[in-house]
Every structure is written in structure tokens, then in C-alpha cells.
Motif scaffolding. Structure first.
Motif, PDB file in Angstrom:
ATOM      1  N   VAL A  77      -9.591   4.924   7.914  1.00 52.03           N
ATOM      2  CA  VAL A  77      -8.447   5.920   8.046  1.00 52.03           C
ATOM      3  C   VAL A  77      -7.108   4.985   8.176  1.00 52.03           C
ATOM      4  CG1 VAL A  77      -7.481   7.473   9.743  1.00 52.03           C
ATOM      5  CG2 VAL A  77     -10.029   7.055   9.661  1.00 52.03           C
ATOM      6  N   VAL A  78      -6.308   5.791   7.586  1.00 49.70           N
ATOM      7  CA  VAL A  78      -4.892   5.007   7.462  1.00 49.70           C
ATOM      8  C   VAL A  78      -3.801   6.149   7.603  1.00 49.70           C
ATOM      9  CG1 VAL A  78      -3.173   4.309   5.684  1.00 49.70           C
ATOM     10  CG2 VAL A  78      -5.638   3.345   5.521  1.00 49.70           C
ATOM     11  N   ASP A  79      -2.845   6.029   8.626  1.00 51.99           N
ATOM     12  CA  ASP A  79      -1.910   6.849   8.914  1.00 51.99           C
ATOM     13  C   ASP A  79      -0.731   6.292   8.049  1.00 51.99           C
ATOM     14  OD1 ASP A  79       0.130   8.464   9.826  1.00 51.99           O
ATOM     15  OD2 ASP A  79      -0.425   7.875  12.052  1.00 51.99           O
ATOM     16  N   ALA A  80      -0.195   7.227   7.025  1.00 53.09           N
ATOM     17  CA  ALA A  80       0.908   6.982   6.245  1.00 53.09           C
ATOM     18  C   ALA A  80       2.260   6.798   6.924  1.00 53.09           C
ATOM     19  CB  ALA A  80       1.024   8.072   5.115  1.00 53.09           C
ATOM     20  N   ARG A  81       2.383   7.219   8.164  1.00 56.14           N
ATOM     21  CA  ARG A  81       3.478   7.101   8.949  1.00 56.14           C
ATOM     22  C   ARG A  81       3.434   5.797   9.410  1.00 56.14           C
ATOM     23  NH1 ARG A  81       1.586  12.414  10.805  1.00 56.14           N
ATOM     24  NH2 ARG A  81       0.244  11.368  11.801  1.00 56.14           N
ATOM     25  N   GLN A  82       2.494   4.861   9.370  1.00 50.75           N
ATOM     26  CA  GLN A  82       2.512   3.419   9.608  1.00 50.75           C
ATOM     27  C   GLN A  82       2.764   2.424   8.499  1.00 50.75           C
ATOM     28  OE1 GLN A  82       2.565   3.048  13.008  1.00 50.75           O
ATOM     29  NE2 GLN A  82       2.555   5.463  13.306  1.00 50.75           N
ATOM     30  N   GLN A  83       2.908   2.924   7.435  1.00 45.78           N
ATOM     31  CA  GLN A  83       3.199   2.188   6.199  1.00 45.78           C
ATOM     32  C   GLN A  83       4.221   1.067   6.506  1.00 45.78           C
ATOM     33  OE1 GLN A  83       1.380   0.636   4.079  1.00 45.78           O
ATOM     34  NE2 GLN A  83       0.539   2.881   3.358  1.00 45.78           N
ATOM     35  N   PRO A  84       4.084  -0.154   6.592  1.00 45.49           N
ATOM     36  CA  PRO A  84       5.172  -1.063   6.706  1.00 45.49           C
ATOM     37  C   PRO A  84       6.233  -1.098   5.909  1.00 45.49           C
ATOM     38  CG  PRO A  84       3.203  -2.422   6.131  1.00 45.49           C
ATOM     39  CD  PRO A  84       2.738  -0.826   6.528  1.00 45.49           C
ATOM     40  N   LYS A  86       8.165   1.028   3.212  1.00 44.47           N
ATOM     41  CA  LYS A  86       8.072   2.404   2.714  1.00 44.47           C
ATOM     42  C   LYS A  86       9.132   2.611   1.366  1.00 44.47           C
ATOM     43  CE  LYS A  86       7.289   4.900   6.923  1.00 44.47           C
ATOM     44  NZ  LYS A  86       6.780   4.063   7.734  1.00 44.47           N
ATOM     45  N   ASN A  87       9.430   1.483   0.876  1.00 44.35           N
ATOM     46  CA  ASN A  87      10.029   1.261  -0.388  1.00 44.35           C
ATOM     47  C   ASN A  87       9.129   1.088  -1.475  1.00 44.35           C
ATOM     48  OD1 ASN A  87      12.531   1.565   0.602  1.00 44.35           O
ATOM     49  ND2 ASN A  87      12.422  -0.694   1.471  1.00 44.35           N
ATOM     50  N   ARG A  88       8.074   1.060  -1.625  1.00 38.46           N
ATOM     51  CA  ARG A  88       6.862   0.821  -2.422  1.00 38.46           C
ATOM     52  C   ARG A  88       5.869   1.813  -2.307  1.00 38.46           C
ATOM     53  NH1 ARG A  88       7.723  -3.061  -5.860  1.00 38.46           N
ATOM     54  NH2 ARG A  88       9.031  -4.775  -5.236  1.00 38.46           N
ATOM     55  N   VAL A  89       5.289   2.129  -3.310  1.00 34.65           N
ATOM     56  CA  VAL A  89       3.882   3.189  -3.491  1.00 34.65           C
ATOM     57  C   VAL A  89       2.707   2.474  -2.736  1.00 34.65           C
ATOM     58  CG1 VAL A  89       2.819   4.765  -4.745  1.00 34.65           C
ATOM     59  CG2 VAL A  89       5.281   4.299  -5.506  1.00 34.65           C
ATOM     60  N   TYR A  90       2.158   3.018  -1.656  1.00 35.12           N
ATOM     61  CA  TYR A  90       1.136   2.859  -1.389  1.00 35.12           C
ATOM     62  C   TYR A  90       0.278   3.990  -1.005  1.00 35.12           C
ATOM     63  CZ  TYR A  90       2.820  -1.969  -0.786  1.00 35.12           C
ATOM     64  OH  TYR A  90       3.447  -3.066  -1.502  1.00 35.12           O
ATOM     65  N   PHE A  91      -0.871   3.937  -0.147  1.00 33.65           N
ATOM     66  CA  PHE A  91      -1.548   4.919   0.424  1.00 33.65           C
ATOM     67  C   PHE A  91      -0.796   5.977   1.251  1.00 33.65           C
ATOM     68  CE2 PHE A  91      -4.255   7.453   3.293  1.00 33.65           C
ATOM     69  CZ  PHE A  91      -5.445   7.902   2.377  1.00 33.65           C
ATOM     70  N   GLY A  92      -0.773   7.337   0.957  1.00 38.55           N
ATOM     71  CA  GLY A  92      -0.205   8.303   1.588  1.00 38.55           C
ATOM     72  C   GLY A  92       1.336   8.492   1.409  1.00 38.55           C
ATOM     73  N   ALA A  93       1.933   7.798   0.079  1.00 36.83           N
ATOM     74  CA  ALA A  93       3.095   8.046  -0.233  1.00 36.83           C
ATOM     75  C   ALA A  93       3.170   9.325  -1.273  1.00 36.83           C
ATOM     76  CB  ALA A  93       3.672   6.951  -1.212  1.00 36.83           C
ATOM     77  N   THR A  94       4.323   9.949  -1.115  1.00 36.74           N
ATOM     78  CA  THR A  94       4.713  11.225  -1.784  1.00 36.74           C
ATOM     79  C   THR A  94       5.560  10.420  -2.982  1.00 36.74           C
ATOM     80  OG1 THR A  94       4.221  12.852  -0.140  1.00 36.74           O
ATOM     81  CG2 THR A  94       5.441  13.504  -2.073  1.00 36.74           C
ATOM     82  N   VAL A  95       5.197  10.579  -4.286  1.00 37.10           N
ATOM     83  CA  VAL A  95       6.003  10.033  -5.247  1.00 37.10           C
ATOM     84  C   VAL A  95       6.270  11.260  -6.324  1.00 37.10           C
ATOM     85  CG1 VAL A  95       5.901   7.861  -7.059  1.00 37.10           C
ATOM     86  CG2 VAL A  95       4.612   7.937  -4.937  1.00 37.10           C
ATOM     87  N   THR A  96       7.798  11.001  -6.721  1.00 32.99           N
ATOM     88  CA  THR A  96       8.049  11.613  -7.822  1.00 32.99           C
ATOM     89  C   THR A  96       8.092  10.937  -9.001  1.00 32.99           C
ATOM     90  OG1 THR A  96       9.436  13.104  -6.394  1.00 32.99           O
ATOM     91  CG2 THR A  96       9.913  13.260  -8.510  1.00 32.99           C
ATOM     92  N   ILE A  97       7.466  11.183 -10.035  1.00 30.69           N
ATOM     93  CA  ILE A  97       7.617  10.584 -11.351  1.00 30.69           C
ATOM     94  C   ILE A  97       8.207  11.259 -12.619  1.00 30.69           C
ATOM     95  CG2 ILE A  97       5.813   8.790 -10.739  1.00 30.69           C
ATOM     96  CD1 ILE A  97       3.652  10.457 -11.981  1.00 30.69           C
ATOM     97  N   ALA A  98       8.665  10.749 -13.551  1.00 31.90           N
ATOM     98  CA  ALA A  98       9.196  11.228 -14.694  1.00 31.90           C
ATOM     99  C   ALA A  98       8.343  10.442 -16.093  1.00 31.90           C
ATOM    100  CB  ALA A  98      10.709  11.222 -14.724  1.00 31.90           C
ATOM    101  N   ASP A  99       7.894  11.340 -16.927  1.00 34.53           N
ATOM    102  CA  ASP A  99       7.348  10.750 -18.257  1.00 34.53           C
ATOM    103  C   ASP A  99       8.484  10.686 -19.165  1.00 34.53           C
ATOM    104  OD1 ASP A  99       7.991  13.383 -19.167  1.00 34.53           O
ATOM    105  OD2 ASP A  99       5.718  14.057 -19.320  1.00 34.53           O
ATOM    106  N   GLU A 100       8.162  10.054 -20.244  1.00 32.83           N
ATOM    107  CA  GLU A 100       9.082   9.852 -21.354  1.00 32.83           C
ATOM    108  C   GLU A 100       9.886  10.932 -21.871  1.00 32.83           C
ATOM    109  OE1 GLU A 100       5.549   9.397 -21.958  1.00 32.83           O
ATOM    110  OE2 GLU A 100       5.020   7.336 -22.546  1.00 32.83           O
ATOM    111  N   ASP A 101       9.229  12.180 -21.596  1.00 31.49           N
ATOM    112  CA  ASP A 101       9.895  13.522 -22.169  1.00 31.49           C
ATOM    113  C   ASP A 101      10.846  14.028 -20.867  1.00 31.49           C
ATOM    114  OD1 ASP A 101       8.865  13.308 -24.522  1.00 31.49           O
ATOM    115  OD2 ASP A 101       7.112  14.308 -23.786  1.00 31.49           O
ATOM    116  N   ASP A 102      11.204  13.225 -19.965  1.00 26.44           N
ATOM    117  CA  ASP A 102      11.821  13.609 -18.470  1.00 26.44           C
ATOM    118  C   ASP A 102      11.061  14.689 -17.785  1.00 26.44           C
ATOM    119  OD1 ASP A 102      13.767  12.874 -16.816  1.00 26.44           O
ATOM    120  OD2 ASP A 102      15.091  14.474 -17.672  1.00 26.44           O
TER     121      ASP A 102
END
Length: 161
Positions: A77-84, A86-102
Motif C-alpha cells: 500500500v502506497v499513499d501518493a500524498r506521502q511521495q517525497p 513530487k517533481n518526478r513521476v512515481y506511483f500515484g502521480a497524475t501526469v499530463t503527456i503530449a505526443d508528437e502530434d501535440d
């Protein structure tokens, strides 16, 4: 088969597994045991639909209980709020990504048992999730998908508060 990474799960995901286990063990199974006991008392079991169905359903429930028990035992069990970091993608992150076509896409990295692609929840073991691990905003990551290789840029990273 050994999984090359821990079976991470959010506290909410673990609670859902636990609730399903408790429901099967405390409600479903006792109800089926009662039906099977009643049906067994009705005589010939070979043509007794209630008895045959009840036994089959009990095996299914026992299989589910065993599967859920193993998942809960193996879960980390990992609580994403406790991620040390928060500037990198780890478990629990919500990430916005863009592909080559934007084309932008927002995904949340969750446990493999919590995956819901339609809701943007991708499993920790998925190809996109594996490629994004450790990435920071602005990083480019290549992902090999069934449709071919794609490159994504990390646009934003957020964690629950």
C-alpha cells in the motif's frame, strides 16, 4: 511467475479489495452454504439444481476468496500524498503527456488491480507507466505500444493533497 516490481496499490484500492473479500466471506458464502444445506436435505442430489448450482457457486466464491487473499498479502500500500519527490513521476502521480502530434492525455498511475483506462487510470506495470517512471516535466519518453513506438513529453505532474 515473479513480477519484476512490487504490487503497489493505493489505500483506496486496498480498501476495495478488502470490502470485496469481507462481502464474499461474510455475506455471500454463508448464504450459499445455507442454500446448499437446505438443498442437500431435499433428497437426490444428482438432479437437485439448487444443490448443484450452490456447490458450483461455493467453489467460485472460495476461488475468489483465495485470489483476493493473495492479492492483499502481496500488495504494498502506497499513499501518493506521502511521495517525497513530487517533481518526478512515481506511483500515484497524475501526469499530463503530449505526443508528437501535440495530443494531450492525462493519466493517473495506479496499481494494476485498480486500472480503468476509460477513466485515465493506468496500471503501474503498463508500458506507458514504466516509461514515465522517474520522469520530470519536459522529459521525453519513448513507449513501445501495439500500434508502434510513440514519444511523449511530460507536460505536468500532480499528486493528491
Amino acid at each position: 511467475m515473479t513480477v519484476p516490481y512490487p504490487n503497489y496499490i493505493s489505500p483506496e484500492g486496498f480498501a476495495k479489495l478488502r470490502a470485496e473479500y469481507d462481502h464474499l466471506l461474510g455475506t455471500e458464502r454463508p448464504r450459499i452454504v445455507e442454500v446448499v444445506s437446505w438443498a442437500a436435505g431435499n433428497g437426490d442430489r444428482s438432479e437437485n439444481g439448487d444443490y448443484l448450482y450452490g456447490r458450483k457457486r461455493m467453489r467460485e466464491i472460495d476461488f475468489q476468496l483465495k485470489r483476493l487473499s493473495k492479492k492483499m498479502k502481496d500488495a504494498k500500500v502506497v499513499d501518493a500524498r506521502q511521495q517525497p519527490d513530487k517533481n518526478r513521476v512515481y506511483f500515484g502521480a497524475t501526469v499530463t503527456i503530449a505526443d508528437e502530434d501535440d495530443n494531450h492525455r492525462t493519466v493517473t498511475i495506479v496499481g494494476n488491480d485498480e486500472t480503468d483506462v476509460d477513466a485515465g487510470r493506468i496500471g503501474w506495470g503498463s508500458p506507458i507507466s514504466r516509461a514515465l517512471r522517474g520522469a520530470a516535466v519536459g522529459d521525453l519518453r519513448r513507449v513501445l505500444l501495439l500500434a508502434g513506438e510513440k514519444e511523449y513529453e511530460v507536460m505536468a505532474i500532480a499528486y493528491p493533497v
